[in-house]
Design a protein around this motif. Structure first.
Motif, mmCIF file in Angstrom:
data_model
loop_
_atom_site.group_PDB
_atom_site.id
_atom_site.type_symbol
_atom_site.label_atom_id
_atom_site.label_comp_id
_atom_site.label_asym_id
_atom_site.label_seq_id
_atom_site.Cartn_x
_atom_site.Cartn_y
_atom_site.Cartn_z
ATOM 1 N N GLY A 105 -28.750 32.900 -17.735
ATOM 2 C CA GLY A 105 -28.090 31.858 -16.959
ATOM 3 C C GLY A 105 -27.456 32.368 -15.680
ATOM 4 O O GLY A 105 -27.951 33.303 -15.040
ATOM 5 N N ASP A 106 -26.334 31.760 -15.302
ATOM 6 C CA ASP A 106 -25.651 32.099 -14.052
ATOM 7 C C ASP A 106 -24.758 33.326 -14.176
ATOM 8 O O ASP A 106 -24.219 33.798 -13.183
ATOM 9 N N ARG A 107 -24.602 33.832 -15.401
ATOM 10 C CA ARG A 107 -23.714 34.980 -15.585
ATOM 11 C C ARG A 107 -24.309 36.240 -14.985
ATOM 12 O O ARG A 107 -23.598 37.169 -14.611
ATOM 13 N N TYR A 108 -25.656 36.300 -14.951
ATOM 14 C CA TYR A 108 -26.360 37.463 -14.429
ATOM 15 C C TYR A 108 -27.323 37.038 -13.329
ATOM 16 O O TYR A 108 -27.835 35.918 -13.319
ATOM 17 N N ARG A 109 -27.566 37.952 -12.395
ATOM 18 C CA ARG A 109 -28.628 37.766 -11.415
ATOM 19 C C ARG A 109 -29.878 38.410 -11.990
ATOM 20 O O ARG A 109 -29.867 39.588 -12.322
ATOM 21 N N THR A 110 -30.941 37.641 -12.151
ATOM 22 C CA THR A 110 -32.149 38.178 -12.747
ATOM 23 C C THR A 110 -33.250 38.309 -11.710
ATOM 24 O O THR A 110 -33.437 37.448 -10.864
ATOM 25 N N ILE A 111 -33.978 39.422 -11.778
ATOM 26 C CA ILE A 111 -35.168 39.663 -10.966
ATOM 27 C C ILE A 111 -36.334 39.735 -11.933
ATOM 28 O O ILE A 111 -36.326 40.544 -12.860
#
Length: 207
Positions: A105-111
Motif C-alpha cells: 500500500g501507501d506505507r512503502y514505495r514499491t518498484i
C-alpha cells in the motif's frame, strides 16, 4: 482467455482477462509508471493522455490457483510526510507483483521489475531499502543471478518463492545466505500478513 500486454511507457508486462476488455478498447493505467493507455479486444495497445477517471486495470490472475483481483488505489504522488521506505520487487509473475504492491500500500514505495537486467538497473539507480526477490525471473533466469551480480549488498534481501519448501532448505538456503539473503517467504494462500511481518522485521527502524 488471458491476454498478455505491455505498458507502452515502461514496458511492464501484464496478464489481463480478455472478458474484461469487451468488444471495444478499454482504459488501462500502468501500476508501475502511471501512464494511461487503451487496450483493444485483441490486446493491441494505444497510448493516451493520462485521464482523471482513475479507471483500474484489468483483472490480474494467479497462474497457480486462478485467484483474481483488480489492483485498486490511485496512481499518483506519494502522500505527504516522511519519505517512505523503498521496496524493490523482482518478480516475473504479474499476479504476485500486483499482490505485493497492494499489500504494501501507501506505507512503502514499491518498484516493480520482472527481469534480472531491470533489477540490477534499479539497484544501481535507486536507494533501495529492501529487495524482495523471486527465484524465477523473466526468460527463465534464476533470481540468484541478481545476487551474484549486484556487487556489494545494498540492503536487506527477502527471498519470495513458490518453490517447494522441502527444496528450499539445507544446501539451497545455505547458498542463498552466502549470496546475501536474510530471510525467505514461500508463496501460498494468505501470504500477505507474513509478507508484511517479515518486511517490518528486516527494515531498520526509521526516525
Amino acid at each position: 482467455m488471458k491476454i498478455r500486454l505491455r505498458c507502452p511507457g515502461c514496458q511492464q508486462a501484464y496478464s489481463v482477462d480478455g472478458q474484461q476488455l469487451g468488444e471495444r478498447s478499454a482504459p488501462f493505467v500502468c501500476r508501475r509508471c502511471g501512464i494511461s493507455f487503451h487496450v483493444g479486444p485483441d490486446g493491441s495497445v494505444q497510448a493516451t493522455v493520462a485521464s482523471s477517471s482513475g479507471q483500474p486495470p484489468g483483472t490480474v490472475a494467479c497462474p497457480a490457483c486462478g485467484h483474481q483481483f483488480q489492483p485498486g488505489g490511485a496512481t499518483g504522488a506519494a502522500p505527504p510526510g516522511p519519505a517512505r521506505p523503498t521496496v524493490l520487487v523482482a518478480e516475473d509473475t504479474a499476479y504476485f507483483r500486483e499482490l505485493v504492491k497492494e499489500t504494501l500500500g501507501d506505507r512503502y514505495r514499491t518498484i516493480l521489475v520482472s527481469s534480472k537486467a531491470d533489477a540490477l538497473a534499479a539497484l544501481r539507480r535507486e536507494k533501495v531499502d529492501l529487495l524482495l526477490l523471486d527465484l524465477s525471473l523473466d526468460d527463465d533466469v534464476d533470481g540468484r543471478e541478481v545476487l551474484r551480480e549486484m556487487g556489494s549488498k545494498p540492503c536487506p534481501i527477502l527471498i519470495f518463492t513458490a518453490r517447494d519448501e522441502e527444496d528450499m532448505y539445507g544446501d539451497v538456503w545455505t547458498e542463498l545466505k552466502r549470496l546475501g539473503a536474510d530471510d525467505m517467504l514461500i508463496k501460498g494462500m494468505n501470504v500477505e500478513e507474513n509478507l508484511l511481518r517479515k518486511i517490518e522485521h528486516l527494515l531498520p527502524e526509521r526516525p
